[in-house]
Design an enzyme around this catalytic site. Sequence first.
Site, PDB file in Angstrom:
ATOM      1  N   GLU A  85     -12.465   5.865   3.736  1.00 33.78           N
ATOM      2  CA  GLU A  85     -12.261   6.046   2.300  1.00 33.78           C
ATOM      3  C   GLU A  85     -13.423   6.764   1.615  1.00 33.78           C
ATOM      4  O   GLU A  85     -14.095   6.193   0.730  1.00 33.78           O
ATOM      5  CB  GLU A  85     -12.011   4.693   1.635  1.00 33.78           C
ATOM      6  CG  GLU A  85     -10.781   3.985   2.180  1.00 33.78           C
ATOM      7  CD  GLU A  85     -10.482   2.659   1.478  1.00 33.78           C
ATOM      8  OE1 GLU A  85     -11.334   2.171   0.713  1.00 33.78           O
ATOM      9  OE2 GLU A  85      -9.392   2.103   1.698  1.00 33.78           O
ATOM     10  N   GLU A 112      -5.096   0.864   7.179  1.00 32.71           N
ATOM     11  CA  GLU A 112      -5.165  -0.355   6.362  1.00 32.71           C
ATOM     12  C   GLU A 112      -3.907  -0.478   5.516  1.00 32.71           C
ATOM     13  O   GLU A 112      -3.460   0.508   4.910  1.00 32.71           O
ATOM     14  CB  GLU A 112      -6.351  -0.319   5.376  1.00 32.71           C
ATOM     15  CG  GLU A 112      -7.692  -0.553   5.984  1.00 32.71           C
ATOM     16  CD  GLU A 112      -8.806  -0.528   4.942  1.00 32.71           C
ATOM     17  OE1 GLU A 112      -8.568  -0.902   3.776  1.00 32.71           O
ATOM     18  OE2 GLU A 112      -9.922  -0.131   5.318  1.00 32.71           O
TER      19      GLU A 112
HETATM   20  O1  IFM Z   1     -11.635  -4.432   1.570  1.00 34.72           O
HETATM   21  C1  IFM Z   1     -11.311  -3.112   1.338  1.00 34.72           C
HETATM   22  C2  IFM Z   1     -11.736  -2.245   2.518  1.00 34.72           C
HETATM   23  O2  IFM Z   1     -13.086  -2.364   2.787  1.00 34.72           O
HETATM   24  C3  IFM Z   1     -11.443  -0.797   2.212  1.00 34.72           C
HETATM   25  N1  IFM Z   1     -10.091  -0.609   1.795  1.00 34.72           N
HETATM   26  C4  IFM Z   1      -9.552  -1.482   0.782  1.00 34.72           C
HETATM   27  C5  IFM Z   1      -9.838  -2.932   1.143  1.00 34.72           C
HETATM   28  C6  IFM Z   1      -9.265  -3.862   0.054  1.00 34.72           C
HETATM   29  O3  IFM Z   1      -9.852  -3.582  -1.166  1.00 34.72           O
END
Ligand code: IFM
Length: 443
Positions: free
Chosen positions: A165, A351
């Site tokens: 990210e 994710e």
């Molecule tokens: O916890 C975070 C992760 O570190 C990065 N993506 C989003 C998740 C939830 O906010």
Amino acid sequence: MVGKFPDGFIWGVATASYQIEGSPLADGAGMSIWHTFSHTPGNIKNGDTGDIACDHYKRYKEDVELMKELGVKGYRFSISWPRIFPKGSGEINQKGLDFYNRLIDELLSKDIIPFITIYHWDLPFELQLKGGWANRDIADRFAEYSKVLFENFGDRVKHWITLNEPWVVAFVGHLFGIHAPGMKDIFVTFHVVHNLLRAHAKAVEVFRNTVTDGKIGITLNNTAVTPASDSPEDKLAAETMHQMNNYPLFLNPIFKGNYPDRVLENARQFLPENFEEDLPEIQKSIDFVGINYYSGSLVKYDPESPMMKIKVVPRDLPKTEMGWEIEPEGFYRILKGVHDEYSPKEIYVTENGAAFDDTVEDGKVHDENRIDYLRKHFEQALRAIEDGVRLKGYFVWSLLDNFEWAEGYSKRFGLVYVDYPTQGRILKDSAKWYKDVIKNNGF
Ligand code: IFM
């Protein structure tokens, strides 16, 4: 059973070093910017820090055993840069490498495929003192660090993610001031965007010369953006937000060698002088794109809003504990959008998951809401696959409840509940349900 996924689909879980490991300074590790940021009063809810987190640094075997119990095929985790290079570069800390060697071997002994994220936000503090991601030199430091990882783990780890990210690193850390290093400067933000891309590209280059039988990609966060009306202004506002916040900001330079038009229109002046000269080096083939997806937003044109003239309009949709609107159909649009626009060889959902207000009753956690969330997102992923998207795996965020950055431990994303005072782990109902999904390769 509603849907079956393709054979060989990699069902997994994801975590990140600072969010679960604890013991941040153990065995010669240096401080990270998240250590210093979380120890600065006022930055994190309830004054929480990652000092103990899920104590995974000491309990990694138990946690791998939990993964085995769930039957996961893949585990996405990140490496803490200052465990390997306590000062960011220079001398290597062998004990840091040893920890990840033990973890990798443990995973392989249980037939779990390791996916390594090289950078999930815990920059060595010593590098921050030199300007961090705003300093052009960071790209070379990142390449050196990556090389050490490829050389030490590349014999056993074949799936690599350069950055997690990068939009969040740049904007939440350098414009909104909510994440480490807590800055608020739009010029710094776009210098950081550019340097993250340069660092990614240099690491890919090193990878090609070091690990010849592996795959490398990048993970990007996404919000599905919908225009509030059919008016040209609202449509343009939605497109601007999409290009500035989602995969195009990074995939356009990587796949096409240029920044997207709405980015140039709104932010050219914030990018480093002569940024164009770096673009040919940034445009470099990768093996897969990692997509993170949680929610969607409705967007309208707002002449009063600074810079992009965009306003997010709250909708009457179900929300997670983070206050994020649940929009599974938007997930399909993101996956299909990446496929249609850049045609990557492979896509992984690196994710997806949800925070809810979980409670323990008689030693159980009945998180129907999380099951419902996941099921709806799995359906959209399958729909994307049926429409030709080359989606090869899916990593639920997260294996464990963990340190949710500025929110501290107040938000629980885990399939497994962590009782922080005792460090006990409880499989939530969603974990048991996910176990069945994995076993049946569908739901
Ligand atoms: O916890 C975070 C992760 O570190 C990065 N993506 C989003 C998740 C939830 O906010």
